[in-house]
Design a protein around this motif. Structure first.
Motif: not given
Ligand code: FE2
Length: 142
Positions: A62, A77, A81, A117, A122
């Motif tokens: 990602e 983002h 993570h 998430h 996402d």
């Molecule tokens: Fe993600």
């Protein structure tokens, strides 16, 4: 203990991300099964190891896409993570040290984290990727 099931609202429309998410949910459920069946910390730790390894691979994929399209929200983002990975590694440390873990709390936390998430961060990334794809397609036509 509830298994995490895939629901259509989790579908981002980016095939590679959706495939990764299905696999992550599968690995999360495999970990839940080791907790549920009381298979001991060693089995739980191994399942957690598999989950951490795949989570790292998925996040890296990602994040590479974020770099490629110069995604505006990449820092926020990526920090989600990083925080999750720190928590998973801490959990694995507890399992390796044979500590007691609150399994319902861990299961709720992981299911909620994944769902939230995917539905927030996402989905926004997927929208940006789709926008970039259509901009590329338009550029090729002109
Ligand atoms: Fe993600």
């Amino acid at each position: 203990m509830a298994q995490f099931s895939w629901t259509d609202d989790l579908h981002t429309g980016i095939g590679s991300i959706d495939d990764d998410h299905r696999k992550l949910i599968g690995l999360t459920n495999a970990f839940f099964e080791t907790m549920e069946s009381g298979q001991g910390n060693e089995r739980m730790s191994k399942a957690m190891n598999d989950l951490i390894a795949y989570t790292e691979e998925h996040f890296a994929r990602e994040e590479a896409e974020m770099e490629r399209i110069r995604y505006v929200a990449s820092l926020a983002h990526k920090s989600e993570h990083t925080k999750l990975l720190i928590q998973l590694v801490e959990l694995k440390g507890m399992l390796d040290a044979n500590g007691r873990i609150n399994t319902p709390a861990v299961s709720d936390f992981l299911s909620e984290w994944l769902r939230e998430h995917i539905l927030a961060a996402d989905m926004k990334l997927a929208a940006a990727l789709k926008q970039e794809r259509s901009a590329q397609a338009t550029a090729q036509l002109s």
